[in-house]
Design an enzyme around this catalytic site. Sequence first.
Site, PDB file in Angstrom:
ATOM      1  N   CYS A  58      -4.118   0.657  -2.485  1.00 52.34           N
ATOM      2  CA  CYS A  58      -3.979  -0.578  -1.701  1.00 52.34           C
ATOM      3  C   CYS A  58      -2.903  -1.488  -2.306  1.00 52.34           C
ATOM      4  O   CYS A  58      -2.606  -1.414  -3.511  1.00 52.34           O
ATOM      5  CB  CYS A  58      -5.289  -1.354  -1.689  1.00 52.34           C
ATOM      6  SG  CYS A  58      -6.603  -0.593  -0.732  1.00 52.34           S
ATOM      7  N   GLU A 108      -3.056  -4.624  -3.012  1.00 54.73           N
ATOM      8  CA  GLU A 108      -3.565  -5.538  -4.050  1.00 54.73           C
ATOM      9  C   GLU A 108      -3.607  -4.843  -5.403  1.00 54.73           C
ATOM     10  O   GLU A 108      -3.233  -5.398  -6.434  1.00 54.73           O
ATOM     11  CB  GLU A 108      -4.983  -6.015  -3.694  1.00 54.73           C
ATOM     12  CG  GLU A 108      -5.069  -6.772  -2.389  1.00 54.73           C
ATOM     13  CD  GLU A 108      -5.331  -5.887  -1.170  1.00 54.73           C
ATOM     14  OE1 GLU A 108      -4.791  -4.756  -1.114  1.00 54.73           O
ATOM     15  OE2 GLU A 108      -6.063  -6.338  -0.272  1.00 54.73           O
ATOM     16  N   CYS A 121     -10.246  -4.909   0.376  1.00 55.60           N
ATOM     17  CA  CYS A 121     -11.366  -3.960   0.373  1.00 55.60           C
ATOM     18  C   CYS A 121     -12.225  -4.191  -0.872  1.00 55.60           C
ATOM     19  O   CYS A 121     -11.825  -4.883  -1.816  1.00 55.60           O
ATOM     20  CB  CYS A 121     -10.847  -2.520   0.428  1.00 55.60           C
ATOM     21  SG  CYS A 121     -10.276  -1.889  -1.165  1.00 55.60           S
ATOM     22  N   ASN A 140       0.843  -1.199   0.000  1.00 56.48           N
ATOM     23  CA  ASN A 140       0.000   0.000   0.000  1.00 56.48           C
ATOM     24  C   ASN A 140       0.876   1.246   0.000  1.00 56.48           C
ATOM     25  O   ASN A 140       1.954   1.280   0.584  1.00 56.48           O
ATOM     26  CB  ASN A 140      -1.030   0.008   1.133  1.00 56.48           C
ATOM     27  CG  ASN A 140      -0.469  -0.246   2.518  1.00 56.48           C
ATOM     28  OD1 ASN A 140       0.574  -0.873   2.675  1.00 56.48           O
ATOM     29  ND2 ASN A 140      -1.163   0.235   3.529  1.00 56.48           N
ATOM     30  N   ILE A 141       0.380   2.264  -0.704  1.00 58.26           N
ATOM     31  CA  ILE A 141       1.118   3.522  -0.891  1.00 58.26           C
ATOM     32  C   ILE A 141       0.163   4.660  -0.528  1.00 58.26           C
ATOM     33  O   ILE A 141      -0.814   4.912  -1.258  1.00 58.26           O
ATOM     34  CB  ILE A 141       1.601   3.656  -2.350  1.00 58.26           C
ATOM     35  CG1 ILE A 141       2.474   2.452  -2.742  1.00 58.26           C
ATOM     36  CG2 ILE A 141       2.376   4.963  -2.526  1.00 58.26           C
ATOM     37  CD1 ILE A 141       2.797   2.352  -4.224  1.00 58.26           C
ATOM     38  N   GLU A 142       0.414   5.292   0.615  1.00 58.79           N
ATOM     39  CA  GLU A 142      -0.522   6.311   1.115  1.00 58.79           C
ATOM     40  C   GLU A 142      -0.158   7.703   0.601  1.00 58.79           C
ATOM     41  O   GLU A 142       0.891   7.909  -0.013  1.00 58.79           O
ATOM     42  CB  GLU A 142      -0.561   6.246   2.643  1.00 58.79           C
ATOM     43  CG  GLU A 142      -1.068   4.886   3.100  1.00 58.79           C
ATOM     44  CD  GLU A 142      -1.315   4.775   4.587  1.00 58.79           C
ATOM     45  OE1 GLU A 142      -0.791   5.610   5.363  1.00 58.79           O
ATOM     46  OE2 GLU A 142      -2.052   3.844   4.972  1.00 58.79           O
ATOM     47  N   CYS A 156     -10.666  -3.249  -4.300  1.00 56.72           N
ATOM     48  CA  CYS A 156      -9.686  -4.230  -4.787  1.00 56.72           C
ATOM     49  C   CYS A 156     -10.370  -5.503  -5.280  1.00 56.72           C
ATOM     50  O   CYS A 156      -9.934  -6.100  -6.270  1.00 56.72           O
ATOM     51  CB  CYS A 156      -8.669  -4.540  -3.694  1.00 56.72           C
ATOM     52  SG  CYS A 156      -7.534  -3.163  -3.407  1.00 56.72           S
TER      53      CYS A 156
HETATM   54  N1  THU Z   1      -5.282  -1.388   2.597  1.00 58.32           N
HETATM   55  C1  THU Z   1      -4.735  -2.213   1.660  1.00 58.32           C
HETATM   56  O1  THU Z   1      -3.634  -1.970   1.171  1.00 58.32           O
HETATM   57  N2  THU Z   1      -5.448  -3.313   1.290  1.00 58.32           N
HETATM   58  C2  THU Z   1      -6.632  -3.679   1.829  1.00 58.32           C
HETATM   59  O2  THU Z   1      -7.213  -4.647   1.390  1.00 58.32           O
HETATM   60  C3  THU Z   1      -7.177  -2.928   2.953  1.00 58.32           C
HETATM   61  C4  THU Z   1      -6.581  -1.588   3.182  1.00 58.32           C
HETATM   62  C5  THU Z   1      -4.503  -0.219   3.021  1.00 58.32           C
HETATM   63  C6  THU Z   1      -5.028   1.122   2.587  1.00 58.32           C
HETATM   64  C7  THU Z   1      -4.454   2.034   3.644  1.00 58.32           C
HETATM   65  O3  THU Z   1      -3.137   2.391   3.260  1.00 58.32           O
HETATM   66  C8  THU Z   1      -4.372   1.172   4.890  1.00 58.32           C
HETATM   67  O4  THU Z   1      -4.458  -0.171   4.451  1.00 58.32           O
HETATM   68  C9  THU Z   1      -5.465   1.448   5.899  1.00 58.32           C
HETATM   69  O5  THU Z   1      -6.711   1.375   5.309  1.00 58.32           O
END
Ligand code: THU
Length: 137
Positions: free
Chosen positions: A53, A55, A91, A42-44, A94
Site C-alpha cells: 500500500c 502508506e 487499510c 501503492n505497488i502491485e 497500514c
Molecule cells: N491500497 C492502498 O495503497 N492503501 C490503502 O489504504 C487501501 C488500498 C491499495 C492496495 C491495492 O494496490 C489497491 O489499493 C486496491 O486495494
Amino acid sequence: MDYKNLVKEALAAREMAYIPYSGFAVGAALLTKEGKIYRGCNIENAAFGPTNCAERTAFFKAVSEGERKFAAIAIVGGPKDNLPADYCYPCGVCRQVMAEFCSDDFIVVIGKTEDDFKVHTLGEVLPFTFREPDLHK
Ligand code: THU
C-alpha cells in the site's frame, strides 16, 4: 500545519502508483516531526499478496532512511485517471504499521483534493491498539 500542502504531496505521489491489476491509485505523504516529507504509492504484484500500500511504502522509505518520529500522513486514493471521488481510508495493516511508530495523536489526513480533506488522529482510526508494551502483559 499546512495539511493542504501535504495532500498536494500525496496527490503527486499517487501519480507514481504501479497498479496494473486494480487500477486503484493511492498516494501518501508522510511528514516527519522535523518537517521532511516522504512520498509513497501503492505497488502491485502479479502474485497479488506482495502488493504494498501507499502508506506502507511511505513509512518503509522513511524508516529505512533512519526516520522514527512522525507528525502526520496524508492519503488520497481512487480509480486512476480521475481525482479521488471519495475519501480513501487506510487499510488495517497500514493502520497497524502507523501504530508501530506513532502515538495516538499522530495526524491522519484523508483527502480528495488539496481543498477537500478530513483530519483525524491515529487514535480515532485505530482504537484499542496493540503495541510493543502489550507483549509484556
Ligand atoms: N491500497 C492502498 O495503497 N492503501 C490503502 O489504504 C487501501 C488500498 C491499495 C492496495 C491495492 O494496490 C489497491 O489499493 C486496491 O486495494
